[in-house]
Design a protein around this motif. Structure first.
Motif, PDB file in Angstrom:
ATOM      1  N   PHE A 175       0.775  -1.242   0.000  1.00 47.37           N
ATOM      2  CA  PHE A 175       0.000   0.000   0.000  1.00 47.37           C
ATOM      3  C   PHE A 175       0.809   1.297   0.000  1.00 47.37           C
ATOM      4  CE2 PHE A 175      -2.914  -3.029   2.109  1.00 47.37           C
ATOM      5  CZ  PHE A 175      -3.987  -2.911   1.241  1.00 47.37           C
ATOM      6  N   ILE A 178       0.314   4.009  -2.596  1.00 48.88           N
ATOM      7  CA  ILE A 178      -1.027   4.543  -2.827  1.00 48.88           C
ATOM      8  C   ILE A 178      -1.181   5.743  -1.912  1.00 48.88           C
ATOM      9  CG2 ILE A 178      -3.505   4.036  -2.753  1.00 48.88           C
ATOM     10  CD1 ILE A 178      -2.683   1.023  -2.811  1.00 48.88           C
ATOM     11  N   ASN A 179      -1.265   6.930  -2.505  1.00 49.98           N
ATOM     12  CA  ASN A 179      -1.362   8.131  -1.669  1.00 49.98           C
ATOM     13  C   ASN A 179      -2.827   8.385  -1.344  1.00 49.98           C
ATOM     14  OD1 ASN A 179      -0.516  10.204  -0.209  1.00 49.98           O
ATOM     15  ND2 ASN A 179       0.370  11.393  -1.879  1.00 49.98           N
ATOM     16  N   ASP A 180      -3.336   7.568  -0.503  1.00 50.10           N
ATOM     17  CA  ASP A 180      -4.764   7.521  -0.247  1.00 50.10           C
ATOM     18  C   ASP A 180      -5.026   7.966   1.188  1.00 50.10           C
ATOM     19  OD1 ASP A 180      -7.009   4.702   0.124  1.00 50.10           O
ATOM     20  OD2 ASP A 180      -7.424   6.762  -0.468  1.00 50.10           O
ATOM     21  N   THR A 181      -6.138   8.645   1.437  1.00 51.97           N
ATOM     22  CA  THR A 181      -6.458   9.121   2.791  1.00 51.97           C
ATOM     23  C   THR A 181      -6.600   7.953   3.761  1.00 51.97           C
ATOM     24  OG1 THR A 181      -7.714  10.836   1.686  1.00 51.97           O
ATOM     25  CG2 THR A 181      -7.959  10.706   4.065  1.00 51.97           C
ATOM     26  N   MET A 182      -7.249   6.896   3.300  1.00 52.02           N
ATOM     27  CA  MET A 182      -7.465   5.735   4.167  1.00 52.02           C
ATOM     28  C   MET A 182      -6.127   5.109   4.552  1.00 52.02           C
ATOM     29  SD  MET A 182      -9.951   4.363   5.615  1.00 52.02           S
ATOM     30  CE  MET A 182      -9.749   3.142   6.903  1.00 52.02           C
ATOM     31  N   GLU A 183      -5.236   5.035   3.582  1.00 48.48           N
ATOM     32  CA  GLU A 183      -3.903   4.468   3.824  1.00 48.48           C
ATOM     33  C   GLU A 183      -3.177   5.302   4.887  1.00 48.48           C
ATOM     34  OE1 GLU A 183       0.117   4.011   3.963  1.00 48.48           O
ATOM     35  OE2 GLU A 183      -0.510   5.738   2.790  1.00 48.48           O
ATOM     36  N   GLU A 184      -3.301   6.632   4.752  1.00 48.46           N
ATOM     37  CA  GLU A 184      -2.638   7.537   5.696  1.00 48.46           C
ATOM     38  C   GLU A 184      -3.212   7.359   7.107  1.00 48.46           C
ATOM     39  OE1 GLU A 184      -1.800  12.215   6.639  1.00 48.46           O
ATOM     40  OE2 GLU A 184      -3.192  11.725   5.043  1.00 48.46           O
TER      41      GLU A 184
END
Length: 357
Positions: A175, A178-184
């Motif tokens: 992951f 993946i510059n994703d909000t959920m990932e953060e």
């Protein structure tokens, strides 16, 4: 304040306040961009503070005769940790706004950044440390209850740590790009929480670890670190930067921080050899007000950065001196007003909790 300090001097544990001061100063050192070598050396800062909070938690839990109440503990920690930060920020942002108006420059923070700071997420930076300590308050005691059920606590912590490293490695591979909000959110909550919970647990059980076992731990961590550094050098041609493994805490950063913290706590009694009354009084003062000194270093650091003041160590001494001085004045003023105002006197306990801790 000196009255608060002198009455508490006898009750405070000097070696622990000394390590708290060391941890705080190491954290502040990161914010003046020191040379790489110094930056590597001081990379034990936040883990040491968390291990210390576990160590103190074990001491206070043992001496507290009344039954340990989790709700009360969480409420107290919230008032001592989050409320002072909110009080400070409510003073800090208007101060920056007024300064920006006077200097005729744009206000550097937008709404989302301010909100993110109040939520201890990212914002202006600096506040992630408060988030770590809040997470320790919320989950630390519950985590200890679970670990208590195991016979060999150290082994349990070690196995959980290995599982965490494997999970984080696999997670990063899948992951990380993946510059994703959920990932953060997952990374900054779960993956920040786990290693620090393990640091906290290590602090809680530290006093029960035999000296011989501690020597083994030190040998194992030193070997791991040397092997890791050599491997990194042979494979990539460079020495690893511990800071790269800080968000969240993993690999080199964790091993190095554990090693330094273990060495310091194992030799805790050495600090009792420091007999200077004035020095001890200063350390007790800093150890009592680490949160407020940390908060006040933020505007001073930002101001010097904005002013383009680049003399690293001079900047460092200025930041620490002014922060400690402001907190000293803050305590003096608080005591002064408490003595003279009936309205404030009625709120004495709450005010002391927020401004003294």
């Amino acid at each position: 304040s000196s009255d608060v300090c002198s009455s508490d001097l006898k009750n405070r544990n000097f070696p622990i306040d000394f390590l708290r001061t060391l941890g705080l100063f190491a954290i502040i050192l990161a914010h003046v961009s020191p040379p790489l070598f110094i930056s590597q050396l001081r990379s034990f800062d936040v883990p040491l503070m968390v291990i210390l909070s576990g160590f103190v938690f074990a001491l206070t839990k043992k001496t507290d005769e009344t039954e340990f109440k989790l709700n009360t503990y969480i409420k107290n920690r919230f008032i001592r940790l989050v409320v002072p930060v909110w009080v400070f920020l409510s003073f800090f942002f208007p101060l920056v706004f007024i300064s920006a108006q006077i200097l005729n420059i744009p206000f550097p923070f937008d709404g989302p950044k301010i909100l993110s700071t109040y939520l201890l997420w990212e914002g202006i930076g600096f506040v992630w440390i408060i988030r770590i300590f809040l997470m320790m308050s919320l989950f630390g005691p519950l985590f200890i209850k679970k670990i208590d059920k195991f016979k060999n606590k150290l082994k349990t912590i070690f196995i959980l740590y290995i599982l965490y490293e494997i999970s984080f490695f696999l997670y990063s591979k899948i992951f990380f790009h993946i510059n994703d909000t959920m990932e953060e959110i997952i990374r900054k909550s779960i993956f920040y929480l786990i290693p620090y919970l393990l640091f906290f647990a290590y602090g809680v059980y530290f006093k029960k670890i035999k000296q011989k076992t501690l020597s083994y731990i030190i040998f194992l961590l030193t070997s791991l670190l040397i092997f890791g550094i050599e491997y990194n050098f042979l494979k990539y041609g460079t020495y690893p930067k511990f800071q790269h493994f800080k968000y969240p805490a993993s690999s080199f950063y964790t091993v190095y921080a554990l090693l330094i913290s273990t060495l310091l706590l194992k030799n805790l009694d050495i600090f009792e050899k420091i007999k200077s009354y004035k020095f001890r009084k200063l350390i007790h003062f800093i150890g009592s007000y680490t949160l407020w000194i940390y908060l006040w270093h933020i505007p001073i650091t930002l101001f010097l950065h904005f002013a383009g003041f680049d003399y690293v160590f001079t900047k460092y001494i200025i930041i620490i001196s002014i922060s400690v001085f402001i907190v000293f004045i803050q305590q003096k003023l608080l005591n002064f007003f408490l003595k003279r105002s009936v309205v404030l006197k009625n709120k004495e306990e709450a005010l002391k909790t927020i401004f003294i801790g």
